[in-house]
Design an enzyme around this catalytic site. Structure first.
Site, PDB file in Angstrom:
ATOM      1  N   TYR A 179       1.642 -11.994   1.239  1.00 28.08           N
ATOM      2  CA  TYR A 179       2.242 -11.091   2.234  1.00 28.08           C
ATOM      3  C   TYR A 179       1.131 -10.308   2.943  1.00 28.08           C
ATOM      4  CZ  TYR A 179       4.390  -6.761   3.965  1.00 28.08           C
ATOM      5  OH  TYR A 179       4.748  -5.687   4.745  1.00 28.08           O
ATOM      6  N   ARG A 218       2.023   7.381  -4.920  1.00 33.41           N
ATOM      7  CA  ARG A 218       2.140   6.744  -3.609  1.00 33.41           C
ATOM      8  C   ARG A 218       2.372   7.802  -2.539  1.00 33.41           C
ATOM      9  NH1 ARG A 218       0.514   3.284  -6.214  1.00 33.41           N
ATOM     10  NH2 ARG A 218       1.160   1.113  -6.417  1.00 33.41           N
ATOM     11  N   ASN A 226       4.472   4.125   2.347  1.00 35.47           N
ATOM     12  CA  ASN A 226       5.742   3.744   1.690  1.00 35.47           C
ATOM     13  C   ASN A 226       6.951   4.390   2.365  1.00 35.47           C
ATOM     14  OD1 ASN A 226       3.483   3.348  -0.274  1.00 35.47           O
ATOM     15  ND2 ASN A 226       5.132   2.537  -1.521  1.00 35.47           N
ATOM     16  N   GLY A 275      -1.153  -6.243 -10.779  1.00 35.30           N
ATOM     17  CA  GLY A 275      -1.653  -6.022  -9.417  1.00 35.30           C
ATOM     18  C   GLY A 275      -1.362  -4.634  -8.861  1.00 35.30           C
ATOM     19  N   LYS A 315      -0.308 -10.181   7.035  1.00 35.46           N
ATOM     20  CA  LYS A 315      -0.498  -8.980   7.864  1.00 35.46           C
ATOM     21  C   LYS A 315      -1.921  -8.947   8.400  1.00 35.46           C
ATOM     22  CE  LYS A 315       3.529  -7.175   7.743  1.00 35.46           C
ATOM     23  NZ  LYS A 315       4.323  -7.268   8.965  1.00 35.46           N
ATOM     24  N   SER A 340       0.560  -2.941   7.280  1.00 35.27           N
ATOM     25  CA  SER A 340       0.934  -2.306   6.015  1.00 35.27           C
ATOM     26  C   SER A 340      -0.306  -1.835   5.285  1.00 35.27           C
ATOM     27  CB  SER A 340       1.668  -3.350   5.163  1.00 35.27           C
ATOM     28  OG  SER A 340       1.741  -2.937   3.828  1.00 35.27           O
ATOM     29  N   ASN A 391      12.902  -4.732  -4.692  1.00 38.79           N
ATOM     30  CA  ASN A 391      11.771  -4.616  -5.622  1.00 38.79           C
ATOM     31  C   ASN A 391      11.070  -3.279  -5.503  1.00 38.79           C
ATOM     32  OD1 ASN A 391      11.707  -7.360  -6.657  1.00 38.79           O
ATOM     33  ND2 ASN A 391      11.260  -7.903  -4.529  1.00 38.79           N
TER      34      ASN A 391
HETATM   35  P1  NAD Z   1      13.453  -5.530   7.299  1.00 38.58           P
HETATM   36  O1  NAD Z   1      13.511  -6.799   6.534  1.00 38.58           O
HETATM   37  O2  NAD Z   1      14.556  -4.558   7.115  1.00 38.58           O
HETATM   38  O3  NAD Z   1      13.289  -5.836   8.852  1.00 38.58           O
HETATM   39  C1  NAD Z   1      12.594  -6.959   9.343  1.00 38.58           C
HETATM   40  C2  NAD Z   1      13.516  -7.656  10.330  1.00 38.58           C
HETATM   41  O4  NAD Z   1      12.856  -8.811  10.866  1.00 38.58           O
HETATM   42  C3  NAD Z   1      14.802  -8.151   9.683  1.00 38.58           C
HETATM   43  O5  NAD Z   1      15.882  -7.656  10.429  1.00 38.58           O
HETATM   44  C4  NAD Z   1      14.708  -9.675   9.748  1.00 38.58           C
HETATM   45  O6  NAD Z   1      15.969 -10.275   9.876  1.00 38.58           O
HETATM   46  C5  NAD Z   1      13.815  -9.874  10.955  1.00 38.58           C
HETATM   47  N1  NAD Z   1      13.030 -11.118  10.951  1.00 38.58           N
HETATM   48  C6  NAD Z   1      12.247 -11.610   9.961  1.00 38.58           C
HETATM   49  N2  NAD Z   1      11.651 -12.746  10.356  1.00 38.58           N
HETATM   50  C7  NAD Z   1      12.059 -12.974  11.637  1.00 38.58           C
HETATM   51  C8  NAD Z   1      11.763 -13.986  12.590  1.00 38.58           C
HETATM   52  N3  NAD Z   1      10.927 -14.996  12.314  1.00 38.58           N
HETATM   53  N4  NAD Z   1      12.328 -13.921  13.812  1.00 38.58           N
HETATM   54  C9  NAD Z   1      13.167 -12.897  14.125  1.00 38.58           C
HETATM   55  N5  NAD Z   1      13.476 -11.919  13.251  1.00 38.58           N
HETATM   56  C10 NAD Z   1      12.928 -11.950  12.027  1.00 38.58           C
HETATM   57  O7  NAD Z   1      12.047  -4.846   6.961  1.00 38.58           O
HETATM   58  P2  NAD Z   1      11.485  -3.425   7.355  1.00 38.58           P
HETATM   59  O8  NAD Z   1      11.313  -2.649   6.116  1.00 38.58           O
HETATM   60  O9  NAD Z   1      12.268  -2.857   8.466  1.00 38.58           O
HETATM   61  O10 NAD Z   1      10.030  -3.844   7.848  1.00 38.58           O
HETATM   62  C11 NAD Z   1       9.697  -4.009   9.202  1.00 38.58           C
HETATM   63  C12 NAD Z   1       8.250  -4.428   9.306  1.00 38.58           C
HETATM   64  O11 NAD Z   1       7.426  -3.441   8.699  1.00 38.58           O
HETATM   65  C13 NAD Z   1       7.932  -5.744   8.587  1.00 38.58           C
HETATM   66  O12 NAD Z   1       7.001  -6.461   9.369  1.00 38.58           O
HETATM   67  C14 NAD Z   1       7.274  -5.288   7.288  1.00 38.58           C
HETATM   68  O13 NAD Z   1       6.362  -6.232   6.795  1.00 38.58           O
HETATM   69  C15 NAD Z   1       6.552  -4.026   7.737  1.00 38.58           C
HETATM   70  N6  NAD Z   1       6.337  -3.080   6.642  1.00 38.58           N
HETATM   71  C16 NAD Z   1       7.402  -2.638   5.916  1.00 38.58           C
HETATM   72  C17 NAD Z   1       7.187  -1.751   4.865  1.00 38.58           C
HETATM   73  C18 NAD Z   1       8.340  -1.255   4.025  1.00 38.58           C
HETATM   74  O14 NAD Z   1       8.095  -0.716   2.944  1.00 38.58           O
HETATM   75  N7  NAD Z   1       9.578  -1.373   4.442  1.00 38.58           N
HETATM   76  C19 NAD Z   1       5.893  -1.315   4.569  1.00 38.58           C
HETATM   77  C20 NAD Z   1       4.837  -1.787   5.341  1.00 38.58           C
HETATM   78  C21 NAD Z   1       5.069  -2.674   6.392  1.00 38.58           C
HETATM   79  C1  UD1 Z   2       4.730  -2.401  -2.365  1.00 39.67           C
HETATM   80  C2  UD1 Z   2       4.007  -3.652  -2.005  1.00 39.67           C
HETATM   81  C3  UD1 Z   2       3.148  -3.408  -0.784  1.00 39.67           C
HETATM   82  C4  UD1 Z   2       3.975  -2.844   0.367  1.00 39.67           C
HETATM   83  C5  UD1 Z   2       4.671  -1.574  -0.133  1.00 39.67           C
HETATM   84  C6  UD1 Z   2       5.556  -0.980   0.910  1.00 39.67           C
HETATM   85  C7  UD1 Z   2       3.645  -4.731  -4.189  1.00 39.67           C
HETATM   86  C8  UD1 Z   2       2.637  -5.165  -5.187  1.00 39.67           C
HETATM   87  N1  UD1 Z   2       3.188  -4.058  -3.107  1.00 39.67           N
HETATM   88  O1  UD1 Z   2       3.781  -1.477  -2.744  1.00 39.67           O
HETATM   89  O2  UD1 Z   2       2.554  -4.605  -0.382  1.00 39.67           O
HETATM   90  O3  UD1 Z   2       3.125  -2.520   1.447  1.00 39.67           O
HETATM   91  O4  UD1 Z   2       5.469  -1.909  -1.269  1.00 39.67           O
HETATM   92  O5  UD1 Z   2       6.613  -1.862   1.182  1.00 39.67           O
HETATM   93  O6  UD1 Z   2       4.815  -4.986  -4.331  1.00 39.67           O
HETATM   94  N2  UD1 Z   2       7.669   1.061  -9.475  1.00 39.67           N
HETATM   95  C9  UD1 Z   2       8.270   1.247 -10.710  1.00 39.67           C
HETATM   96  N3  UD1 Z   2       9.377   0.493 -10.999  1.00 39.67           N
HETATM   97  C10 UD1 Z   2       9.905  -0.410 -10.133  1.00 39.67           C
HETATM   98  C11 UD1 Z   2       9.283  -0.589  -8.869  1.00 39.67           C
HETATM   99  C12 UD1 Z   2       8.163   0.173  -8.581  1.00 39.67           C
HETATM  100  O7  UD1 Z   2       7.817   2.039 -11.518  1.00 39.67           O
HETATM  101  O8  UD1 Z   2      10.899  -1.080 -10.484  1.00 39.67           O
HETATM  102  C13 UD1 Z   2       6.489   1.864  -9.151  1.00 39.67           C
HETATM  103  C14 UD1 Z   2       5.270   1.017  -8.850  1.00 39.67           C
HETATM  104  O9  UD1 Z   2       4.525   0.809 -10.015  1.00 39.67           O
HETATM  105  C15 UD1 Z   2       4.534   1.904  -7.852  1.00 39.67           C
HETATM  106  C16 UD1 Z   2       5.635   2.716  -7.167  1.00 39.67           C
HETATM  107  O10 UD1 Z   2       6.784   2.598  -7.981  1.00 39.67           O
HETATM  108  O11 UD1 Z   2       3.737   2.798  -8.533  1.00 39.67           O
HETATM  109  C17 UD1 Z   2       5.946   2.206  -5.774  1.00 39.67           C
HETATM  110  O12 UD1 Z   2       6.229   0.816  -5.870  1.00 39.67           O
HETATM  111  P1  UD1 Z   2       6.765  -0.025  -4.631  1.00 39.67           P
HETATM  112  O13 UD1 Z   2       7.949   0.655  -4.052  1.00 39.67           O
HETATM  113  O14 UD1 Z   2       6.929  -1.431  -5.082  1.00 39.67           O
HETATM  114  O15 UD1 Z   2       5.599   0.108  -3.540  1.00 39.67           O
HETATM  115  P2  UD1 Z   2       4.040  -0.252  -3.641  1.00 39.67           P
HETATM  116  O16 UD1 Z   2       3.636  -0.586  -4.996  1.00 39.67           O
HETATM  117  O17 UD1 Z   2       3.300   0.857  -2.986  1.00 39.67           O
END
Ligand code: NAD
Ligand code: UD1
Length: 350
Positions: free
Chosen positions: A161, A243, A192, A307, A165, A137, A211
């Site tokens: 978190y 973003r 994102n 943060g 990673k 991430s 969130n």
């Molecule tokens: P998600 O929660 O939809 O998918 C993750 C999946 O992993 C879920 O289906 C969950 O049930 C499964 N899981 C969690 N822990 C497990 C375990 N111990 N054993 C087996 N299965 C398990 O999330 P996502 O958005 O699809 O994210 C996928 C990956 O990408 C994650 O590692 C997340 O940290 C990373 N990532 C996501 C974002 C984002 O914004 N969505 C951004 C950066 C990185």
């Molecule tokens: C978050 C995570 C980051 C993760 C990324 C993608 C935090 C501190 N960081 O980052 O670790 O890699 O998501 O999953 O949570 N915002 C609002 N109102 C809200 C929510 C968000 O204004 O209710 C704004 C935030 O200030 C930010 C933007 O929207 O500027 C994006 O926020 P968010 O979706 O939470 O992603 P990141 O902050 O990039």
């Protein structure tokens, strides 16, 4: 065709990637504990492929289980080998991802994300499967102030978190011994991801209250729950944070090109930013969502979130060059597809 183990394959990014991999003909073992997803996503993936007349029945094998149970992972490698179809590579999505929860309960995050990944990598090593794409991430860059973040930008995690990673990235770097180079490793640092499959059949289905900003925008539009915009006094064109939003299908396609690249090339470890390289503010995102979907997104300005970073945008040139990949979908596409998913599935998969 190669067989790939997909961990976390029923989740948001996993299910979209599964649909792309099946379309390309890969044979898949999908593992998920279902802690944050539903198996129904795979039924929907089947529907998508059926509509495209792609027969996948033998190629989609689901196993419910937790990566913290190493004997379970071992059994997958062993039974695949016994069938005469050993696992050739792994795409490792499984993990917990809620930053705020990780601050409250860091042990839960280290247990799930670190132990789970360690078991997986250990089992891969024992079973001589040494090709892996890992979901990292942009969070590993912390509060970076670079105009565009490149893979060599400063690494500085700011929450548990992010630490989980980074520690898995470090483990992957350590096992890739610089002299022997026995592994093929791609670490993808996502920016994102938002949006949904164009069909509206699969999308983001958070089991807890979200969130991240995009699912909250959707909820604001759907339920008229006012979105809180965190700060309007940032040094940006409209005072709100910027973003790099990327369509989940562009991200899914990056995984196909990454695993394909690893299969076709020499042993190596690559770190790649996966973003569009374009930055949009929170207000840009809200206005685009309202315009393309013809809906109102009620919001109020509130204080800055602790943060938060002002601007996080990827320099994505390395991924484009190495993978020959290009993000194709616009912010408009992300907003349209995310809204279609919500309208077709107001309660997610349930
Ligand atoms: P998600 O929660 O939809 O998918 C993750 C999946 O992993 C879920 O289906 C969950 O049930 C499964 N899981 C969690 N822990 C497990 C375990 N111990 N054993 C087996 N299965 C398990 O999330 P996502 O958005 O699809 O994210 C996928 C990956 O990408 C994650 O590692 C997340 O940290 C990373 N990532 C996501 C974002 C984002 O914004 N969505 C951004 C950066 C990185
Ligand atoms: C978050 C995570 C980051 C993760 C990324 C993608 C935090 C501190 N960081 O980052 O670790 O890699 O998501 O999953 O949570 N915002 C609002 N109102 C809200 C929510 C968000 O204004 O209710 C704004 C935030 O200030 C930010 C933007 O929207 O500027 C994006 O926020 P968010 O979706 O939470 O992603 P990141 O902050 O990039």
């Amino acid at each position: 065709m190669k067989r790939i183990l997909i961990t976390g394959g029923t989740g948001f990014i996993g299910s979209h990637t599964v649909s792309c991999l099946l379309e390309k003909g890969f044979d898949l073992c999908i593992v998920d504990s279902l802690i944050n997803s539903s198996k129904k996503s795979l039924e929907r993936v089947k529907e998508i492929l059926k509509k495209k007349n792609i027969d996948i029945n033998e190629k989609i094998n689901f196993f419910k289980g937790d990566l913290r149970d190493k004997s379970f992972i071992d059994s997958l490698f062993k039974s695949s080998a016994k069938e005469g179809k050993p696992i050739d590579g792994v795409i490792h999505f499984a993990g917990l991802k809620a930053v705020a929860e990780s601050v409250v309960d860091p042990i839960k995050y280290w247990d799930n994300n670190v132990i789970g990944s360690f078991n997986l990598i250990k089992s891969m090593n024992e079973n001589n499967c040494k090709t892996i794409v890992f979901s990292s991430s942009a969070t590993v860059y912390g509060n970076n102030s670079d105009q565009l973040i490149s893979e060599s930008s400063n690494i500085n995690t700011i929450n548990p978190y992010g630490s989980t990673k980074l520690v898995v990235e470090n483990l992957l770097n350590d096992i890739q011994d610089k002299n022997s180079r026995k592994w093929k490793i791609a670490i993808l640092r996502y920016f994102n991801p938002i949006g949904a499959h164009h069909s509206g059949l699969i999308g983001e289905n958070p089991l807890e209250k979200p969130n991240n900003v995009f699912p909250l925008i959707i909820n604001a539009a759907y339920e008229k729950d006012r979105l809180k915009v965190f700060g309007n006094d940032w040094p940006t064109h409209d005072g709100t944070c910027i973003r790099d939003y990327i369509h989940v299908m562009d991200l899914a396609e990056a995984h196909i090109t990454a695993i394909d690249y690893l299969f076709k090339n020499n042993n190596q470890l690559i770190n790649l930013n996966i973003g569009t390289g374009k930055g949009y503010s929170v207000l840009d995102l809200i206005k685009t969502f309202e315009k393309v979907n013809n809906v109102e997104v009620p919001f109020i300005f509130s204080n800055r979130r602790d943060g938060d970073s002002c601007k996080l945008v990827a320099n994505n040139l390395k991924a484009k060059q190495i993978l020959n990949w290009n993000p194709l979908r616009s912010l408009e596409d992300m907003c349209r597809d995310g809204w279609r998913w919500k309208q077709m599935n107001p309660k997610g998969y349930f």
